[in-house]
Design a protein around this motif. Structure first.
Motif, PDB file in Angstrom:
ATOM      1  N   ILE A 181      -3.357  -1.984  -3.079  1.00 33.87           N
ATOM      2  CA  ILE A 181      -2.046  -2.227  -2.968  1.00 33.87           C
ATOM      3  C   ILE A 181      -0.786  -1.995  -4.584  1.00 33.87           C
ATOM      4  N   HIS A 182      -0.331  -1.276  -4.412  1.00 30.14           N
ATOM      5  CA  HIS A 182       0.880  -0.975  -5.633  1.00 30.14           C
ATOM      6  C   HIS A 182       1.354  -2.518  -5.885  1.00 30.14           C
ATOM      7  N   TYR A 183       1.279  -3.086  -6.772  1.00 31.79           N
ATOM      8  CA  TYR A 183       2.342  -4.097  -7.238  1.00 31.79           C
ATOM      9  C   TYR A 183       3.274  -4.319  -8.184  1.00 31.79           C
ATOM     10  N   GLU A 189       0.606  -1.206   0.195  1.00 34.50           N
ATOM     11  CA  GLU A 189      -0.114  -0.591   0.219  1.00 34.50           C
ATOM     12  C   GLU A 189       0.977   0.913   0.088  1.00 34.50           C
ATOM     13  N   CYS A 190       0.152   1.992  -0.719  1.00 32.37           N
ATOM     14  CA  CYS A 190       1.197   3.364  -0.745  1.00 32.37           C
ATOM     15  C   CYS A 190       0.428   4.144   0.556  1.00 32.37           C
ATOM     16  N   ARG A 191       0.793   5.392   0.901  1.00 30.98           N
ATOM     17  CA  ARG A 191       0.057   6.506   1.288  1.00 30.98           C
ATOM     18  C   ARG A 191      -1.330   7.333   1.313  1.00 30.98           C
ATOM     19  N   ALA A 192      -1.873   6.818   0.299  1.00 28.14           N
ATOM     20  CA  ALA A 192      -3.579   6.791  -0.437  1.00 28.14           C
ATOM     21  C   ALA A 192      -3.832   5.833   0.652  1.00 28.14           C
ATOM     22  N   HIS A 193      -3.401   4.172   0.249  1.00 30.68           N
ATOM     23  CA  HIS A 193      -4.445   3.428   1.349  1.00 30.68           C
ATOM     24  C   HIS A 193      -5.046   3.361   0.456  1.00 30.68           C
ATOM     25  N   MET A 227      -5.232   6.079 -11.615  1.00 32.41           N
ATOM     26  CA  MET A 227      -3.828   6.601 -11.657  1.00 32.41           C
ATOM     27  C   MET A 227      -4.096   6.634 -10.156  1.00 32.41           C
ATOM     28  N   CYS A 228      -3.317   6.978  -9.199  1.00 33.83           N
ATOM     29  CA  CYS A 228      -3.324   6.752  -7.569  1.00 33.83           C
ATOM     30  C   CYS A 228      -2.654   7.664  -7.607  1.00 33.83           C
ATOM     31  N   SER A 229      -3.029   8.906  -6.500  1.00 33.62           N
ATOM     32  CA  SER A 229      -3.152  10.079  -5.882  1.00 33.62           C
ATOM     33  C   SER A 229      -1.788  10.047  -5.440  1.00 33.62           C
ATOM     34  N   CYS A 230      -1.560   8.857  -5.046  1.00 32.21           N
ATOM     35  CA  CYS A 230       0.445   9.877  -4.833  1.00 32.21           C
ATOM     36  C   CYS A 230       1.238   9.401  -6.748  1.00 32.21           C
ATOM     37  N   GLY A 231       1.005   9.712  -7.329  1.00 27.34           N
ATOM     38  CA  GLY A 231       1.561   9.774  -8.661  1.00 27.34           C
ATOM     39  C   GLY A 231       2.649   8.521  -8.839  1.00 27.34           C
TER      40      GLY A 231
HETATM   41 ZN    ZN Z   1       0.120   5.088  -4.459  1.00 27.53          ZN
END
Ligand code: ZN
Length: 427
Positions: A252-254, A245-249, A307-311
């Motif tokens: 799970i980024h794989y 997981e990243c900080r955006a929760h 896309m994830c908000s974490c970039g």
């Molecule tokens: Zn992310």
């Protein structure tokens, strides 16, 4: 030093995946009689792979193939190149044993270091590793990844609460790695001993089993954590650390530069629609000793859209929502226990334990759901809560259960796998 992949567009990722897929099929075909026979039987040669889309023509591999080929299944290199083996605990059927070359171990260590980077650790962090050491994949990989990343590893192992408490206080541990149930045990012990103001924990990396939102928020509150990160992993695919997981929760980024993930309907084996729940099927891109070609994991999840908000460009899947073997059908709707976990997580005042009983009455399916109330609540005062649970399940799963709220601590629990679904229709 960064352990993140270097690709800067999804097209570049697709190129990496095509190269890895071509290499894997060729390598497995040349190195493994098992894969060669399978591909021959399917009428496929390595040169037939011209795009990632050609993946769908490759035959699936199952856990049965691993047991048939025991003790060193899928082996695609000479035994002399194998530098280590790991085994699964073998809770279902025969133990799974997987071989690793030196490069496999290096790859695993590198992408495990990526997990710590994704969780935004620094070299100042002190990481207490409370998972099993030994023939299992967990302890050694958490530790090697931590050292590679450059944080300080405290190889505590599981259990031994007395020692864990001592380390937390004396070594000023900042990150805990454990299973979710071990995390809860530790959190409750810290609370019981009144140690919260004397410890320095900020983060927890937890995994390897189901955990509800209620359980996570309790751990987080008791330990005053800033973040918790779900880490996936299975022995067949190296072990833990194949994503985070990243900080955006938000999923799970794989590590899509190390393996391709397909989500298939477990019954038809066709791809599910984007965002729908299905079985994870994995093809490795660089694994030498025991490559996976379309391996059916039996784990259920869904792809996260967009896309994830974490970039990060790394794609995401949802939490593991259970096993495809655990799926049951009520009134023509496929229900996975993990979906019930997530739905119950949306309701305040109830606990994380539940039990489902399915019966057939007058030719109709009846689903009864018994849910524990939260610790300290009075279950006899919770008829409103039962209605909320019922509405939530109906909204999220499209099946309407009869709901009963029972006192805290009355449903069966076990260390590993609790049987939560009782299907009386099978008898
Ligand atoms: Zn992310």
């Amino acid at each position: 030093m960064s352990f993140m992949p270097t690709f800067s567009s999804l097209d570049q990722l697709a190129d990496i995946q095509l190269d890895g897929l071509k290499w894997t099929v060729d390598h497995a075909y040349k190195g493994s009689a098992f894969y060669r026979n399978k591909l021959d039987a399917a009428g496929i040669t390595p040169s037939d792979i011209q795009s990632v889309d050609d993946l769908k023509y490759l035959p699936l591999t199952t856990s049965q193939d691993l047991s048939d080929d025991y003790p060193f299944p899928l082996l695609s290199t000479p035994m002399s190149e194998v530098v280590r083996i790991h085994a699964s605990s073998g809770t279902t059927g025969k133990r799974k044993v997987l071989c690793y070359t030196r490069k496999d171990i290096e790859d695993w260590t590198n992408f495990f270091a990526r997990c710590y980077e994704m969780a935004e650790l620094t070299h100042e962090d002190r990481v207490q590793i409370c998972v099993g050491y030994g023939v299992w994949t967990a302890g050694v990989s958490f530790q090697a990844g931590c050292e590679k990343f450059g944080a300080m590893a405290i190889p505590a192992g599981p259990g031994n609460l007395e020692m864990q408490m001592e380390f937390l206080v004396d070594f000023k541990t900042t990150v805990m790695c454990c299973t979710a149930s071990m995390g809860l045990l530790l959190a409750e012990e810290v609370e019981r001993r009144g140690l919260r103001d004397r410890i320095h924990l900020k983060k927890m990396i937890y995994g390897s089993e189901r955990s509800s939102d209620a359980m996570r928020s309790r751990i987080r509150k008791l330990l005053n954590l800033s973040d918790m990160y779900d880490i996936p992993g299975m022995t067949e695919l190296y072990g833990p650390g194949t994503g985070l997981e990243c900080r955006a929760h938000d999923g799970i980024h794989y590590w899509a530069d190390y393996y391709i993930l397909e989500i298939l309907n477990p019954e038809t084996l066709e791809p599910v629609a984007d965002g729908e729940v299905g079985e994870m099927v994995i093809t490795t891109l660089r694994k030498e000793a025991a490559p996976l070609i379309r391996y059916r994991t039996r784990d259920l999840t869904a792809m996260k859209k967009g896309m994830c908000s974490c970039g990060s460009l790394l794609p995401r899947h949802d939490r593991i929502l259970g096993r495809s073997d655990d799926m049951f059908i009520v009134k023509a709707v496929n229900v996975y226990p993990g979906q019930i976990d997530s739905a119950l997580g949306l309701v305040n005042g109830i606990g994380c334990e539940y039990q489902v009983v399915v019966d057939r009455v007058d030719g109709k399916d009846v689903m009864r759901l018994r849910v524990e109330c939260a610790q300290g609540e009075d279950s006899s005062l919770m008829s409103d809560k039962a209605r909320v649970v019922k509405d939530t399940i109906r909204r999220k799963i499209l099946v309407t259960p009869d709901v009963e709220i029972v006192p805290y601590g009355t449903l069966p629990r076990s260390e590993r796998k609790t049987k939560r679904v009782i299907d009386n229709r099978e008898n």
